[in-house]
Design an enzyme around this catalytic site. Sequence first.
Site, PDB file in Angstrom:
ATOM      1  N   CYS A   1       3.393   2.286  -0.703  1.00  0.00           N
ATOM      2  CA  CYS A   1       4.248   0.808  -0.483  1.00  0.00           C
ATOM      3  C   CYS A   1       5.723   0.974  -1.259  1.00  0.00           C
ATOM      4  CB  CYS A   1       3.434  -0.537  -1.004  1.00  0.00           C
ATOM      5  SG  CYS A   1       4.533  -1.759  -1.763  1.00  0.00           S
TER       6      CYS A   1
ATOM      7  N   CYS B   1      10.937   0.260   2.596  1.00  0.00           N
ATOM      8  CA  CYS B   1       9.923  -0.453   3.152  1.00  0.00           C
ATOM      9  C   CYS B   1       9.651   0.344   3.934  1.00  0.00           C
ATOM     10  CB  CYS B   1       9.964  -1.442   3.164  1.00  0.00           C
ATOM     11  SG  CYS B   1       8.727  -2.776   3.408  1.00  0.00           S
TER      12      CYS B   1
END
Length: 260
Positions: A70, A182
């Site tokens: 992440c 992302c």
Amino acid sequence: MKIGIFDSGIGGLSVLHRARKMLPGAQFIYYADEKHVPYGEKTPEEIRVFIGEIFGFMIERRADAIVIACNTATSAVTREYRNSFSVPIIGMEPAVKKAVDLYGDEDRRILVAATPITIKGQKLHELVERVDTRGMVDLIELPALVRFAEKGMFESGEAEEYLRSALSGYELSDYGTIVLGCTHFNYFKRSFRRIFGEDIRFTDGNEGTVKQVQRLLPDREDTNEAGGTEFYFSGERVGAEQRRFIDRCLAQLDSVFDIE
């Protein structure tokens, strides 16, 4: 070799997907922190609390390394914090350097798409300042794309309309490369391509992250046994319905894997 991989939700499955191809003999623990998704709308202080608990969970299960799959969580955690744990912790950053190295000499611009925390974070701005010597990199926040991914709305008209609206202020023909900053954004490659055109290219940090695991644990690679994966949602083993959703996500990643 046992590798823990976690994300706020199902975005990090794109890292797991790549890791299972590059390390077919490894064992994996995948942890989706569904109780706290999306991280991109939390504060850095909140995120550090969440991931401290996840690190403990992984270490209890004897992970040899932990991957923060992440970009948002990585941007919220200092190097000193990561180094305070007993196993290697590998973070991610948007693949801006990779994009600039590959395509920075072209006349077309590079667009970095990520969550608000990543886009506003000092780490990303320092990275862009360091590698973007020609001023060819632009940034865009796409927070709602995470929510569409978490609902499995990978090919939905709503997700594509959101993207078109968010990009309406950009001259799309100026761009040749999108940095998927992302892990959730990998699910939407086809939507990006429909909007930008078939010649748009993508870079992400997935392969580089797995290569870092290989560098840190070179003597722990398993080559003679088939690995397996344990799945958890916020510390609880996934049920049948959740596992079906995971399988659907992995199938979507299979379908976009070769779109570069």
